[in-house]
Scaffold this motif. Structure first.
Motif, PDB file in Angstrom:
ATOM      1  N   PHE A  10      -8.675 -33.768 -53.841  1.00 29.01           N
ATOM      2  CA  PHE A  10      -7.939 -34.267 -52.674  1.00 29.01           C
ATOM      3  C   PHE A  10      -8.660 -35.477 -52.067  1.00 29.01           C
ATOM      4  CE2 PHE A  10      -8.160 -33.977 -47.969  1.00 29.01           C
ATOM      5  CZ  PHE A  10      -6.873 -34.422 -47.644  1.00 29.01           C
ATOM      6  N   ALA A  11      -9.994 -35.372 -51.925  1.00 26.50           N
ATOM      7  CA  ALA A  11     -10.764 -36.482 -51.351  1.00 26.50           C
ATOM      8  C   ALA A  11     -10.670 -37.716 -52.245  1.00 26.50           C
ATOM      9  CB  ALA A  11     -12.219 -36.053 -51.169  1.00 26.50           C
ATOM     10  N   LYS A  12     -10.703 -37.533 -53.562  1.00 27.08           N
ATOM     11  CA  LYS A  12     -10.570 -38.678 -54.482  1.00 27.08           C
ATOM     12  C   LYS A  12      -9.203 -39.339 -54.324  1.00 27.08           C
ATOM     13  CE  LYS A  12     -13.739 -37.668 -58.330  1.00 27.08           C
ATOM     14  NZ  LYS A  12     -14.434 -36.461 -57.841  1.00 27.08           N
ATOM     15  N   ALA A  13      -8.149 -38.514 -54.149  1.00 25.93           N
ATOM     16  CA  ALA A  13      -6.808 -39.057 -53.977  1.00 25.93           C
ATOM     17  C   ALA A  13      -6.704 -39.860 -52.683  1.00 25.93           C
ATOM     18  CB  ALA A  13      -5.784 -37.915 -53.989  1.00 25.93           C
ATOM     19  N   VAL A  14      -7.349 -39.358 -51.635  1.00 24.76           N
ATOM     20  CA  VAL A  14      -7.351 -40.079 -50.366  1.00 24.76           C
ATOM     21  C   VAL A  14      -8.073 -41.411 -50.521  1.00 24.76           C
ATOM     22  CG1 VAL A  14      -8.180 -40.056 -47.977  1.00 24.76           C
ATOM     23  CG2 VAL A  14      -7.179 -37.986 -48.974  1.00 24.76           C
ATOM     24  N   GLU A  15      -9.245 -41.381 -51.140  1.00 26.80           N
ATOM     25  CA  GLU A  15     -10.096 -42.567 -51.208  1.00 26.80           C
ATOM     26  C   GLU A  15      -9.574 -43.608 -52.194  1.00 26.80           C
ATOM     27  OE1 GLU A  15     -13.679 -40.529 -52.135  1.00 26.80           O
ATOM     28  OE2 GLU A  15     -13.872 -39.684 -50.116  1.00 26.80           O
ATOM     29  N   THR A  16      -8.850 -43.194 -53.214  1.00 25.30           N
ATOM     30  CA  THR A  16      -8.287 -44.142 -54.181  1.00 25.30           C
ATOM     31  C   THR A  16      -6.842 -44.496 -53.849  1.00 25.30           C
ATOM     32  OG1 THR A  16      -7.533 -42.385 -55.670  1.00 25.30           O
ATOM     33  CG2 THR A  16      -9.768 -43.247 -56.010  1.00 25.30           C
ATOM     34  N   GLY A  17      -6.187 -43.663 -53.013  1.00 20.61           N
ATOM     35  CA  GLY A  17      -4.791 -43.902 -52.656  1.00 20.61           C
ATOM     36  C   GLY A  17      -3.833 -43.617 -53.785  1.00 20.61           C
ATOM     37  N   SER A  18      -4.272 -42.831 -54.780  1.00 19.17           N
ATOM     38  CA  SER A  18      -3.434 -42.629 -55.967  1.00 19.17           C
ATOM     39  C   SER A  18      -3.786 -41.327 -56.658  1.00 19.17           C
ATOM     40  CB  SER A  18      -3.618 -43.794 -56.940  1.00 19.17           C
ATOM     41  OG  SER A  18      -3.107 -43.495 -58.214  1.00 19.17           O
ATOM     42  N   PHE A  19      -2.768 -40.534 -56.965  1.00 13.03           N
ATOM     43  CA  PHE A  19      -2.978 -39.348 -57.778  1.00 13.03           C
ATOM     44  C   PHE A  19      -3.422 -39.745 -59.190  1.00 13.03           C
ATOM     45  CE2 PHE A  19      -0.009 -36.066 -55.511  1.00 13.03           C
ATOM     46  CZ  PHE A  19      -0.845 -36.116 -54.402  1.00 13.03           C
ATOM     47  N   SER A  20      -2.864 -40.840 -59.699  1.00 12.69           N
ATOM     48  CA  SER A  20      -3.200 -41.278 -61.056  1.00 12.69           C
ATOM     49  C   SER A  20      -4.678 -41.649 -61.171  1.00 12.69           C
ATOM     50  CB  SER A  20      -2.339 -42.475 -61.455  1.00 12.69           C
ATOM     51  OG  SER A  20      -0.984 -42.119 -61.509  1.00 12.69           O
ATOM     52  N   GLU A  21      -5.203 -42.400 -60.195  1.00 14.16           N
ATOM     53  CA  GLU A  21      -6.600 -42.808 -60.245  1.00 14.16           C
ATOM     54  C   GLU A  21      -7.528 -41.615 -60.014  1.00 14.16           C
ATOM     55  OE1 GLU A  21      -9.986 -45.053 -60.776  1.00 14.16           O
ATOM     56  OE2 GLU A  21      -7.886 -45.410 -61.340  1.00 14.16           O
ATOM     57  N   ALA A  22      -7.133 -40.735 -59.090  1.00  8.90           N
ATOM     58  CA  ALA A  22      -7.925 -39.523 -58.862  1.00  8.90           C
ATOM     59  C   ALA A  22      -7.987 -38.687 -60.138  1.00  8.90           C
ATOM     60  CB  ALA A  22      -7.342 -38.710 -57.718  1.00  8.90           C
ATOM     61  N   GLY A  23      -6.852 -38.619 -60.852  1.00  9.92           N
ATOM     62  CA  GLY A  23      -6.824 -37.872 -62.114  1.00  9.92           C
ATOM     63  C   GLY A  23      -7.676 -38.538 -63.174  1.00  9.92           C
ATOM     64  N   ARG A  24      -7.624 -39.876 -63.240  1.00  9.79           N
ATOM     65  CA  ARG A  24      -8.420 -40.588 -64.235  1.00  9.79           C
ATOM     66  C   ARG A  24      -9.902 -40.335 -64.034  1.00  9.79           C
ATOM     67  NH1 ARG A  24     -11.413 -44.787 -65.171  1.00  9.79           N
ATOM     68  NH2 ARG A  24     -11.463 -45.382 -62.964  1.00  9.79           N
ATOM     69  N   GLN A  25     -10.349 -40.366 -62.791  1.00  9.33           N
ATOM     70  CA  GLN A  25     -11.763 -40.124 -62.495  1.00  9.33           C
ATOM     71  C   GLN A  25     -12.180 -38.681 -62.764  1.00  9.33           C
ATOM     72  OE1 GLN A  25     -12.865 -41.470 -58.571  1.00  9.33           O
ATOM     73  NE2 GLN A  25     -11.973 -43.530 -58.867  1.00  9.33           N
ATOM     74  N   SER A  26     -11.205 -37.776 -62.723  1.00  6.80           N
ATOM     75  CA  SER A  26     -11.507 -36.344 -62.894  1.00  6.80           C
ATOM     76  C   SER A  26     -11.104 -35.820 -64.260  1.00  6.80           C
ATOM     77  CB  SER A  26     -10.785 -35.529 -61.810  1.00  6.80           C
ATOM     78  OG  SER A  26     -11.119 -35.979 -60.519  1.00  6.80           O
TER      79      SER A  26
END
Length: 304
Positions: A10-26
């Motif tokens: 959730f924090a990654k999605a907030v900080e990147t502004g994107s579910f796609s980018e949060a998913g890529r990092q994870s």
């Protein structure tokens, strides 16, 4: 649901502004991210995002949740970093138990270890009994032979030659055995709590010989048996950490040098309670003991 993992996502999605980018990092697909955020919202009991096709916007509940969990995640990361640093800078108390006779070798080893790691302190228990490490709160034991207890983890740190020996005085008075069978006519000093016989096994050539050793003195103390042997009271079969110094200074002499005790060497293990993560202080000490001793360590170089 892995709540901590979901909060981090959730924090990654907030900080990147994107579910796609949060998913890529994870290492997750956008659909997996969306599903885990949905589960997190169900657990929280409130929507965390206003979802649009262009961007993610936090709801009021989402903003409050992010602000409160952000510091928690930072604290956890700091705790992980500090714990990792402790791997290189161990500290704290080690409660350790060792068999009698080993203290003369362990004491200088502990002194050298503390010189290298001064923030580690020790309580040393010297005992012939098998200590309940978990029940009695010990961190580490040095034991003879590997334990079968599955709740303990063992690492071989050394091996010691076994010696059959006696004092010159005893051999002058009782005669020197010429073969293993002669030992049954001698006063043998037995490591056990009660008087009686013990089986001493030897290998000579391709032949194995079992001897019914008995004598007038038995003890559950290795030091007591060594002292008795030095006083001329009988023959002892003992590992090098007990008799090595006495052999080196001539208080005891080896007999039947062409006959090998079976087994010829006794392994020593560092044993500690099984844990997924071994405390850094224990791991460092076990590594240190394995380097310091090993199978070729000279057990005779210290005076009794």
């Amino acid at each position: 649901m892995d709540r901590l993992g979901a909060i981090s996502l959730f924090a990654k999605a907030v900080e990147t502004g994107s579910f796609s980018e949060a998913g890529r990092q994870s290492g997750l697909s956008p659909s997996s991210v969306s599903r885990r955020i949905d589960e997190l919202e169900d657990w929280v009991g409130s929507a965390l995002f206003h979802r649009t096709t262009r961007k993610l916007n936090l709801t009021e509940a989402g903003l409050s949740f992010y602000e409160r969990t952000h510091d928690i995640l930072l604290d956890l990361e700091e705790a992980r970093t500090v714990a990792g640093q402790l791997q290189d800078h161990p500290s704290g108390l080690i409660r350790m138990t060792v068999p009698e006779g080993m203290e003369r070798h362990l004491s200088p080893a502990i002194n050298a270890f503390q010189t290298q790691w001064p923030d580690v302190s020790f309580v040393l228990d010297i005992s012939a009994r098998i200590v309940d490490l978990v029940g009695e709160g010990f961190d580490l034991a040095v034991r003879i032979g590997q334990m079968e207890d599955s709740t303990l983890k063992a690492r071989r740190i050394a091996a010691a030659q076994r010696y059959l020996c006696a004092s010159k005085q005893y051999l002058m008075e009782a005669g020197t055995p010429k073969r293993p069978e002669d030992l049954e006519d001698h006063n043998c000093l037995i490591y056990r709590a009660l008087p009686g016989y013990n089986v001493w096994r030897f290998k000579t050539g391709n032949r194995t010989v079992d001897i019914r050793a008995s004598g007038s003195f038995s003890a559950n103390s290795g030091n007591a048996l060594v002292n008795a042997a030095r006083d001329g009271r009988g023959i002892i079969l003992s590992p090098g950490w007990l008799v090595g110094p006495s052999l080196a200074n001539g208080d005891l002499v080896e007999i039947l040098p062409g006959v090998s005790p079976n087994p010829a060497r006794v392994p020593l293990y560092a044993v500690h309670p099984y844990r997924r993560f071994v405390p850094p202080k224990v791991k460092k000490l076990v590594d240190f003991l394995a380097r310091r001793f090993g199978d070729d360590y000279d057990w005779s170089h210290l005076t009794p």
